[in-house]
Scaffold this active site. Structure first.
Site, PDB file in Angstrom:
ATOM      1  N   ASP A  17      -4.169  -8.000   0.072  1.00  0.00           N
ATOM      2  CA  ASP A  17      -3.401  -6.979  -0.639  1.00  0.00           C
ATOM      3  C   ASP A  17      -2.042  -7.515  -1.058  1.00  0.00           C
ATOM      4  O   ASP A  17      -1.336  -6.843  -1.807  1.00  0.00           O
ATOM      5  CB  ASP A  17      -3.221  -5.735   0.251  1.00  0.00           C
ATOM      6  CG  ASP A  17      -2.565  -4.587  -0.496  1.00  0.00           C
ATOM      7  OD1 ASP A  17      -3.061  -4.241  -1.593  1.00  0.00           O
ATOM      8  OD2 ASP A  17      -1.554  -4.040  -0.010  1.00  0.00           O
TER       9      ASP A  17
ATOM     10  N   ARG B   5       2.835  -9.314   4.108  1.00  0.00           N
ATOM     11  CA  ARG B   5       3.548  -9.891   2.972  1.00  0.00           C
ATOM     12  C   ARG B   5       2.966 -11.277   2.728  1.00  0.00           C
ATOM     13  O   ARG B   5       2.607 -11.991   3.673  1.00  0.00           O
ATOM     14  CB  ARG B   5       5.054  -9.996   3.242  1.00  0.00           C
ATOM     15  CG  ARG B   5       5.787  -8.666   3.283  1.00  0.00           C
ATOM     16  CD  ARG B   5       5.856  -7.997   1.922  1.00  0.00           C
ATOM     17  NE  ARG B   5       6.705  -6.823   1.923  1.00  0.00           N
ATOM     18  CZ  ARG B   5       6.279  -5.585   2.204  1.00  0.00           C
ATOM     19  NH1 ARG B   5       5.010  -5.382   2.535  1.00  0.00           N
ATOM     20  NH2 ARG B   5       7.119  -4.567   2.151  1.00  0.00           N
TER      21      ARG B   5
ATOM     22  N   HIS C  85      -1.240  -5.068  -3.914  1.00  0.00           N
ATOM     23  CA  HIS C  85      -0.241  -4.472  -3.022  1.00  0.00           C
ATOM     24  C   HIS C  85      -0.267  -2.948  -3.129  1.00  0.00           C
ATOM     25  O   HIS C  85       0.768  -2.291  -3.266  1.00  0.00           O
ATOM     26  CB  HIS C  85       1.162  -5.000  -3.342  1.00  0.00           C
ATOM     27  CG  HIS C  85       2.089  -4.974  -2.157  1.00  0.00           C
ATOM     28  ND1 HIS C  85       3.141  -5.834  -1.980  1.00  0.00           N
ATOM     29  CD2 HIS C  85       2.118  -4.154  -1.067  1.00  0.00           C
ATOM     30  CE1 HIS C  85       3.778  -5.559  -0.863  1.00  0.00           C
ATOM     31  NE2 HIS C  85       3.167  -4.532  -0.281  1.00  0.00           N
TER      32      HIS C  85
ATOM     33  N   ILE D 263       1.096   0.129  11.860  1.00  0.00           N
ATOM     34  CA  ILE D 263      -0.125  -0.127  11.093  1.00  0.00           C
ATOM     35  C   ILE D 263      -1.189  -0.766  11.972  1.00  0.00           C
ATOM     36  O   ILE D 263      -2.340  -0.309  12.010  1.00  0.00           O
ATOM     37  CB  ILE D 263       0.184  -1.021   9.884  1.00  0.00           C
ATOM     38  CG1 ILE D 263       1.104  -0.288   8.909  1.00  0.00           C
ATOM     39  CG2 ILE D 263      -1.101  -1.440   9.181  1.00  0.00           C
ATOM     40  CD1 ILE D 263       1.691  -1.174   7.832  1.00  0.00           C
TER      41      ILE D 263
ATOM     42  N   GLU E 288       3.986 -11.586  -6.922  1.00  0.00           N
ATOM     43  CA  GLU E 288       3.413 -10.265  -7.173  1.00  0.00           C
ATOM     44  C   GLU E 288       3.991  -9.653  -8.438  1.00  0.00           C
ATOM     45  O   GLU E 288       5.224  -9.662  -8.621  1.00  0.00           O
ATOM     46  CB  GLU E 288       3.653  -9.347  -5.972  1.00  0.00           C
ATOM     47  CG  GLU E 288       2.915  -9.808  -4.729  1.00  0.00           C
ATOM     48  CD  GLU E 288       2.985  -8.814  -3.580  1.00  0.00           C
ATOM     49  OE1 GLU E 288       3.726  -7.811  -3.690  1.00  0.00           O
ATOM     50  OE2 GLU E 288       2.287  -9.018  -2.577  1.00  0.00           O
TER      51      GLU E 288
END
Length: 338
Positions: free
Chosen positions: A248, A224, A272, A144, A253
């Site tokens: 994000d 995370r 997310h 990424i 969550e």
């Protein structure tokens, strides 16, 4: 195919799911978000209790790059191979990260809120900045982070990277400069966190790092939540120590609507969803299927996260499936046949 695929339904009596899982040779583990609303959902994560109960398990895999839903050390001790899927979703997440950069710098979401919230007033208060010539700091240069660097190339940005596993040759090849974490947060206009959550990275970005950032800098994470300290981030945003954040991921969550970070005008947030695109879903599904084919064919998978497990894994593979696996990788086998 002689591979049976069983989808666990966590809403039925749990013994039905346990019966299927206890006989399985492989487990494609769900994310924390997927099991968050299920009573006792944590038991379905690949931890010591599940591993002890499922004696036939040979491999456990996660759908994306993150693998914090798997206890890698416990799996290694039990002779279970652990794999992630770090490549297929990289484009989606990297584009999302770039989107955060553009949104925050150009104040796109802030301007949209202002337009919808009533009389506009002085539009000069929405003056933004440009990416051209700015400094990008990337924490973790995996698939990424590497793709994000490529996407930012047209903006002529200087790219700093903190990644203990990145060597100088690889850094030079990618056109980035290796720095310490302290240097990265001090010099960057955008601090992008794209590393996995591990024992090394948990709490990596805290009050000290936010205090060292420029007051004009933005903090962005698609990693995370526990990689950064949410309370420290909130304080930095409320006091103006940093200019804004693109988030994000969160510690909880999905985050509650009363999460104080979601009340701030200088925060842009998504639930997310960075890796959730039509293309990524297909690519990850295909890569996941191919990875399981590789594993059950007795070949060494490309994305094996615990390579030290291989001898123990091979012994268990032979005991359970009555076939001795090979150390040849799927990629190596393809080259040999070419």
């Amino acid at each position: 195919s002689d591979i049976d695929v069983v989808k666990l339904d966590l809403t039925v009596p749990e013994e039905q799911s346990w019966a299927a899982l206890e006989s399985a040779h492989g487990y494609q583990v769900a994310t924390r978000t997927d099991v968050a609303d299920v009573t006792g959902g944590a038991q379905w994560l690949a931890g010591p209790a599940l591993i002890e109960r499922c004696q036939q398990l040979l491999a456990v895999c996660s759908a994306g790059a993150g693998y914090d839903v798997i206890d890698v050390e416990a799996c290694t001790r039990a002779g279970i191979a652990v794999c992630n899927n770090s490549g297929p979703g990289a484009e989606a997440v990297a584009e999302h990260a770039l989107g955060f950069m553009l949104d925050l710098a150009k104040k796109i979401t802030a301007a949209d809120r202002a337009l919808r919230g009533g009389p506009l007033g002085n539009r000069l208060l929405l003056q933004g900045s440009q990416l051209l010539g700015k400094t990008l700091g990337v924490v973790g240069l995996g698939a990424i982070g590497g793709r994000l660097v490529e996407l930012c190339a047209p903006f002529g940005m200087e790219v700093l990277v903190f990644d203990p596993y990145l060597d100088e040759v690889s850094a030079d090849a990618r056109g980035v400069r290796r720095v310490t974490l302290a240097e990265l947060v001090e010099l960057s206009d955008f601090v992008q966190v794209t590393c996995p959550l591990t024992a090394e990275t948990r709490g990596l970005i805290g009050a000290e790092q936010f205090a060292a950032m420029k007051p004009t800098a933005f903090f962005i994470t698609t990693a995370r939540g526990p990689v950064h300290d949410e309370d420290a981030l909130l304080q930095a945003l409320e006091t103006g120590a940093i200019a804004g954040a693109g988030l994000d991921v969160f510690h909880e969550e999905p985050p509650r609507q009363d999460n104080p970070l979601l009340q701030l005008e200088n925060v842009v947030a998504t639930p997310h969803t960075a890796g959730i695109t039509v293309e990524a879903a297909r690519d990850i599904a295909v890569a996941t299927a191919q990875q399981w084919q590789t594993l059950f064919a007795g070949l060494r998978p490309e994305r094996l996260l615990n390579p030290e497990v291989w001898p123990h894994y091979c012994d268990r593979f032979q005991d359970i499936l009555r076939v001795l696996p090979t150390s040849i990788s799927h990629e190596g086998l393809t080259e040999a046949h070419t």
